[in-house]
Scaffold this motif. Sequence first.
Motif, PDB file in Angstrom:
ATOM      1  N   GLU A  31      -0.606  -5.356  -7.624  1.00 13.60           N
ATOM      2  CA  GLU A  31      -0.440  -6.760  -7.998  1.00 13.60           C
ATOM      3  C   GLU A  31       1.031  -7.096  -8.243  1.00 13.60           C
ATOM      4  OE1 GLU A  31      -2.615  -9.145  -7.845  1.00 13.60           O
ATOM      5  OE2 GLU A  31      -4.234  -7.790  -7.285  1.00 13.60           O
ATOM      6  N   ALA A  32       1.749  -6.209  -8.932  1.00  8.31           N
ATOM      7  CA  ALA A  32       3.168  -6.452  -9.193  1.00  8.31           C
ATOM      8  C   ALA A  32       3.975  -6.454  -7.896  1.00  8.31           C
ATOM      9  CB  ALA A  32       3.710  -5.396 -10.160  1.00  8.31           C
ATOM     10  N   CYS A  33       3.669  -5.529  -6.996  1.00 11.46           N
ATOM     11  CA  CYS A  33       4.367  -5.481  -5.706  1.00 11.46           C
ATOM     12  C   CYS A  33       4.053  -6.712  -4.860  1.00 11.46           C
ATOM     13  CB  CYS A  33       3.998  -4.208  -4.947  1.00 11.46           C
ATOM     14  SG  CYS A  33       4.653  -2.689  -5.651  1.00 11.46           S
ATOM     15  N   ALA A  34       2.784  -7.102  -4.830  1.00 12.68           N
ATOM     16  CA  ALA A  34       2.405  -8.296  -4.066  1.00 12.68           C
ATOM     17  C   ALA A  34       3.133  -9.520  -4.597  1.00 12.68           C
ATOM     18  CB  ALA A  34       0.892  -8.496  -4.114  1.00 12.68           C
ATOM     19  N   ASN A  35       3.305  -9.591  -5.906  1.00  8.76           N
ATOM     20  CA  ASN A  35       4.040 -10.698  -6.516  1.00  8.76           C
ATOM     21  C   ASN A  35       5.503 -10.676  -6.078  1.00  8.76           C
ATOM     22  OD1 ASN A  35       3.795 -12.937  -8.472  1.00  8.76           O
ATOM     23  ND2 ASN A  35       5.378 -11.781  -9.541  1.00  8.76           N
ATOM     24  N   ALA A  36       6.107  -9.489  -6.050  1.00 10.79           N
ATOM     25  CA  ALA A  36       7.503  -9.372  -5.610  1.00 10.79           C
ATOM     26  C   ALA A  36       7.647  -9.736  -4.138  1.00 10.79           C
ATOM     27  CB  ALA A  36       8.014  -7.950  -5.857  1.00 10.79           C
ATOM     28  N   VAL A  37       6.684  -9.334  -3.326  1.00 15.74           N
ATOM     29  CA  VAL A  37       6.735  -9.655  -1.898  1.00 15.74           C
ATOM     30  C   VAL A  37       6.643 -11.164  -1.696  1.00 15.74           C
ATOM     31  CG1 VAL A  37       5.445  -9.477   0.277  1.00 15.74           C
ATOM     32  CG2 VAL A  37       5.902  -7.424  -1.066  1.00 15.74           C
ATOM     33  N   PRO A  87       0.812  -1.221   0.000  1.00 13.16           N
ATOM     34  CA  PRO A  87       0.000   0.000   0.000  1.00 13.16           C
ATOM     35  C   PRO A  87       0.848   1.274   0.000  1.00 13.16           C
ATOM     36  CG  PRO A  87      -0.232  -1.170   2.099  1.00 13.16           C
ATOM     37  CD  PRO A  87       0.554  -2.052   1.178  1.00 13.16           C
ATOM     38  N   LEU A  88       2.046   1.203   0.537  1.00 12.18           N
ATOM     39  CA  LEU A  88       2.932   2.371   0.502  1.00 12.18           C
ATOM     40  C   LEU A  88       3.257   2.747  -0.940  1.00 12.18           C
ATOM     41  CD1 LEU A  88       4.799   4.434   1.916  1.00 12.18           C
ATOM     42  CD2 LEU A  88       6.562   2.660   1.869  1.00 12.18           C
ATOM     43  N   ALA A  89       3.655   1.771  -1.738  1.00 10.26           N
ATOM     44  CA  ALA A  89       3.967   2.032  -3.150  1.00 10.26           C
ATOM     45  C   ALA A  89       2.732   2.542  -3.885  1.00 10.26           C
ATOM     46  CB  ALA A  89       4.509   0.768  -3.806  1.00 10.26           C
ATOM     47  N   ARG A  90       1.586   1.930  -3.606  1.00 11.08           N
ATOM     48  CA  ARG A  90       0.339   2.328  -4.264  1.00 11.08           C
ATOM     49  C   ARG A  90      -0.018   3.768  -3.922  1.00 11.08           C
ATOM     50  NH1 ARG A  90      -5.013  -1.126  -5.102  1.00 11.08           N
ATOM     51  NH2 ARG A  90      -6.435   0.553  -5.661  1.00 11.08           N
TER      52      ARG A  90
END
Length: 187
Positions: free
Chosen positions: A46-52, A17-20
């Motif tokens: 979605e891309a960040c969640a995938n990286a996490v 959520p920070l990036a968003r």
Amino acid sequence: MSIWWSLHLRREAASVPLARRFLLGTMETAGVDPDISFDLSLALSEACANAVEHGGDHGDREDREGRSDRFGTRDPWDVWDELPGAASAQYRVTAYLDGEKCRIEVADSGPGFPARSTLRDSAERYEDQQHYEPRQYPPLSAEDGRGLCLIEQLADHVHFANRPGRGAVVSFDKVLKWRKDALLMVS
């Protein structure tokens, strides 16, 4: 006018959520249409969640600790070496608002993407060769696996790339629409 920023984030759920919010704030300030901002922020989430979830250790720890090329020189653009802590605990988000387009890249240090074709690649193959290879979607009961498909639907262009021994990068872009009162609207 153009805007560019890059965030180096820990592979923790709270970073998504920070990036968003960072992207949404930038786009709101610039005057980007809220619908376009929402689409890009959802794709970024979605891309960040995938990286996490998937962007960590891939069994190449020796390479990450003393990264160098085959000639023994360190790559000056390799940001993972500059950050404190293990590279596998981090990922990078970069956004460019330039002209009439926004481009976003999310890079991690995980094992990379499995071989796959995008929905648009499949459609182009169908148009060019009259041969269609249906995309394998996750089952409806699956709790994950739809993020990359969602990114493909929300963005205009999507590219998935593997950096051998160094992780994966997903980049996507979308043509921007501007509010009438936009401060940074392209003239």
